[in-house]
Design an enzyme around this catalytic site. Sequence first.
Site, PDB file in Angstrom:
ATOM      1  N   ASP A 132     -31.358 -30.530  17.030  1.00  0.00           N
ATOM      2  CA  ASP A 132     -31.759 -31.627  16.154  1.00  0.00           C
ATOM      3  C   ASP A 132     -33.071 -32.237  16.650  1.00  0.00           C
ATOM      4  OD1 ASP A 132     -31.106 -33.194  18.364  1.00  0.00           O
ATOM      5  OD2 ASP A 132     -29.281 -33.997  17.471  1.00  0.00           O
ATOM      6  N   LEU A 133     -33.463 -33.341  16.082  1.00  0.00           N
ATOM      7  CA  LEU A 133     -34.729 -33.980  16.429  1.00  0.00           C
ATOM      8  C   LEU A 133     -34.807 -34.365  17.909  1.00  0.00           C
ATOM      9  CD1 LEU A 133     -37.409 -34.986  15.256  1.00  0.00           C
ATOM     10  CD2 LEU A 133     -36.280 -37.154  14.749  1.00  0.00           C
TER      11      LEU A 133
END
Length: 133
Positions: free
Chosen positions: A15-16
């Site tokens: 994810d980010l």
Amino acid sequence: MTHRFTCRVYYEDTDLAGIVYYANYLRFIERARSEWVRGLGIDQARMKDEDGIVFAVRRVEADYLHPAKFDDELTIETTVEHMGGASMVLRQLVTRTTDPKAAPLFTALVTLVAIGRNGTAVRLPAILRRPLH
């Protein structure tokens, strides 16, 4: 009997924040279960075509304990917790391959049910039960 399957964390799995996106652990443990069944000598496509039996996940109890990160190699251990007439419960444990004695990253209890052509639960195939006992 414990089955071990390894996989690598790719950029697309993160994810980010650069850690494995939570839903991807379900993908990892699904792959491990598929390889476990294959390792028992069961061809799931043939079982579906010839016997009309497939496996469906009925329940997942998951604990996200520590993050896995990009390029980690993971080991997923699969063991049978319980074998019933039409269902089984598997325990799956995810660790870093490079540090197998470290605390697990993710654990899950997965309940699978054998489903017949008509969509109802059916007895687990004998070929599956035999190697486990």
